[in-house]
Design an enzyme around this catalytic site. Structure first.
Site, mmCIF file in Angstrom:
data_model
loop_
_atom_site.group_PDB
_atom_site.id
_atom_site.type_symbol
_atom_site.label_atom_id
_atom_site.label_comp_id
_atom_site.label_asym_id
_atom_site.label_seq_id
_atom_site.Cartn_x
_atom_site.Cartn_y
_atom_site.Cartn_z
ATOM 1 N N LYS A 121 0.847 -1.196 0.000
ATOM 2 C CA LYS A 121 0.000 0.000 0.000
ATOM 3 C C LYS A 121 0.879 1.242 0.000
ATOM 4 O O LYS A 121 1.665 1.448 0.915
ATOM 5 C CB LYS A 121 -0.920 -0.003 1.229
ATOM 6 C CG LYS A 121 -1.814 1.226 1.342
ATOM 7 C CD LYS A 121 -2.895 1.028 2.394
ATOM 8 C CE LYS A 121 -3.757 2.278 2.539
ATOM 9 N NZ LYS A 121 -4.848 2.091 3.514
ATOM 10 N N ASP A 226 -13.616 4.538 9.624
ATOM 11 C CA ASP A 226 -13.972 4.423 8.202
ATOM 12 C C ASP A 226 -14.423 2.983 7.977
ATOM 13 O O ASP A 226 -14.017 2.309 7.050
ATOM 14 C CB ASP A 226 -12.771 4.779 7.313
ATOM 15 C CG ASP A 226 -13.189 5.030 5.861
ATOM 16 O OD1 ASP A 226 -14.403 5.138 5.594
ATOM 17 O OD2 ASP A 226 -12.296 5.108 4.995
HETATM 18 P P1 ADP Z 1 -7.571 3.501 1.198
HETATM 19 O O1 ADP Z 1 -6.995 3.889 2.524
HETATM 20 O O2 ADP Z 1 -7.031 4.366 0.130
HETATM 21 O O3 ADP Z 1 -9.068 3.392 1.218
HETATM 22 P P2 ADP Z 1 -7.401 0.622 1.481
HETATM 23 O O4 ADP Z 1 -6.412 0.144 2.491
HETATM 24 O O5 ADP Z 1 -8.829 0.621 1.912
HETATM 25 O O6 ADP Z 1 -6.972 2.040 0.916
HETATM 26 O O7 ADP Z 1 -7.243 -0.283 0.185
HETATM 27 C C1 ADP Z 1 -7.952 0.009 -1.016
HETATM 28 C C2 ADP Z 1 -8.411 -1.302 -1.675
HETATM 29 O O8 ADP Z 1 -7.291 -2.135 -1.974
HETATM 30 C C3 ADP Z 1 -9.307 -2.133 -0.776
HETATM 31 O O9 ADP Z 1 -10.654 -1.780 -0.885
HETATM 32 C C4 ADP Z 1 -9.034 -3.552 -1.257
HETATM 33 O O10 ADP Z 1 -9.821 -3.845 -2.372
HETATM 34 C C5 ADP Z 1 -7.573 -3.501 -1.690
HETATM 35 N N1 ADP Z 1 -6.682 -3.982 -0.614
HETATM 36 C C6 ADP Z 1 -6.096 -3.238 0.356
HETATM 37 N N2 ADP Z 1 -5.330 -3.973 1.170
HETATM 38 C C7 ADP Z 1 -5.415 -5.249 0.718
HETATM 39 C C8 ADP Z 1 -4.840 -6.508 1.146
HETATM 40 N N3 ADP Z 1 -4.034 -6.591 2.203
HETATM 41 N N4 ADP Z 1 -5.168 -7.609 0.426
HETATM 42 C C9 ADP Z 1 -5.992 -7.528 -0.633
HETATM 43 N N5 ADP Z 1 -6.544 -6.390 -1.085
HETATM 44 C C10 ADP Z 1 -6.279 -5.252 -0.421
HETATM 45 MG MG MG Z 2 -10.228 2.049 2.234
#
Ligand code: ADP
Ligand code: MG
Length: 342
Positions: A121, A226
């Protein structure tokens, strides 16, 4: 944002030396003059200018001559520094497809030498704020790109620390693997975002599981802030994993109850719309308190004493200034979450 990691292969040691020099210069310069970059990088055979030109070509740097002539890192440049560091540490060795675009992040698959796939991320705080938030608060104005890099780094650090602590306390969250700059590496969650699920075998059980997590967060002194169908992952066996932690607050936050209720409401709304679960029957019925508490938890009736996870975390490693800055950064994020829901 396009992340062409092939470029990584074509970048030389000198390229990274100069890129790092710009990053160091940005600690106290919004725009770093070329002479300063040259001095910090002190390449043995000179040639900083040629390297700068190459980095510009690959969009790792931005040239700015509005106030005075100099350079600053782009998000891509910052990505490459984090990726390079983590690759050197042996955390992963290749970057794959993009699996998510969050409000303020990009998520990619990465793989290590054993072929284990993980999630990366990259925090991009402030990416959407100016576009998405129409009425800007004071602290939104005059933010330099330096601050955004800095705040994204703090958001990543906070997310990593929370993920790790939550995991240690038995919460269903990804495994926090490593963190560098604005980049968090975690285990890849099997399954899909809850928002994509149209049918459940046991909607009541899943609902109780999810609401149970909100309550247990509070019991540990935390509110997600959130908590919704985008930040809940679910697999075919209806196992739940919670993601996305930079905006979490302590139960002692002055708006704690409002944030808690909002998290609960989000889930209730989603379940009643998508799976036709009904809550009205006893949610607001003061005659059946016990029952309504079971369905819709009340902030005031939760024992918020077991662990004080928040204090534990803040005691571990964050400086006072970082705590203040991160609170600023994530309250901006919480504010955006609020605006986007309107
Ligand atoms: P943001 O803070 O920008 O909302 P997120 O952490 O919610 O970011 O991640 C955005 C998207 O990426 C999630 O909705 C999911 O679909 C995907 N995602 C995030 N982390 C993971 C993970 N560890 N494994 C699989 N998919 C993930
Ligand atoms: Mg998110």
């Amino acid at each position: 944002m396009k992340l062409d990691v092939n470029v990584l292969r074509y970048l030389s040691k000198d390229d990274f030396r100069v890129l790092t020099a710009v990053e160091m210069g940005m600690r106290n310069h919004e725009i770093v003059p070329a002479e300063l970059i040259e001095r910090i990088a002190s390449l043995r055979h000179g040639g900083t200018y040629k390297v700068l030109k190459n980095l510009l070509k690959h969009k790792l740097l931005h040239h700015d001559s509005s106030k005075y002539d100099g350079f600053r890192l782009t998000y891509l440049g910052y990505d490459f520094l984090a990726i390079k560091t983590l690759v050197n540490r042996g955390v992963f060795s290749s970057v794959g497809r993009q699996i998510g675009v969050g409000k303020e992040s990009d998520i990619f698959e990465v793989a290590n030498e054993d072929g284990t796939i993980m999630a990366m991320k990259l925090h991009r705080l402030g990416r959407t704020s100016f576009r998405a938030v129409k009425s800007k608060r004071d602290y939104l104005k005059h933010r330099s790109s330096f601050s955004w890099l800095y705040l994204s780094r703090l958001a990543a650090l906070k997310e990593f620390a929370f993920m790790k602590a939550l995991q240690e306390h038995g919460f269903p969250v990804p495994n926090a693997v490593d963190c560098n700059r604005h980049c968090v590496i975690m285990s890849l969650v099997q399954g899909y975002p809850f928002v994509q699920v149209k049918q459940l075998q046991n909607p009541e059980t899943v609902f109780e599981k999810i609401i149970g997590i909100v309550v247990r967060f509070a019991e540990h002194g935390l509110i997600h802030c959130d908590f919704n169908e985008f930040n809940i992952m679910i697999d075919d066996d209806e196992n739940i994993t919670i993601i996305d932690f930079p905006q979490m607050v302590s139960v002692s936050h002055r708006n704690a109850e409002m944030y808690f209720d909002r998290d609960v409401e989000c889930i209730i709304k989603f379940f009643s719309k998508r799976f036709n679960l009904s809550f009205e029957a006893n949610a607001d019925d003061s005659d059946s308190d016990a029952e309504s508490d079971a369905v819709k938890p009340r902030f005031s009736s939760i024992k918020k004493a077991s662990g004080f996870l928040d204090k534990e975390l803040y005691a571990s490693g964050f400086s006072r200034k970082e705590q203040d800055d991160i609170e600023k950064a994530v309250s901006l994020r919480r504010y955006m979450v609020l605006m986007m829901k309107k």
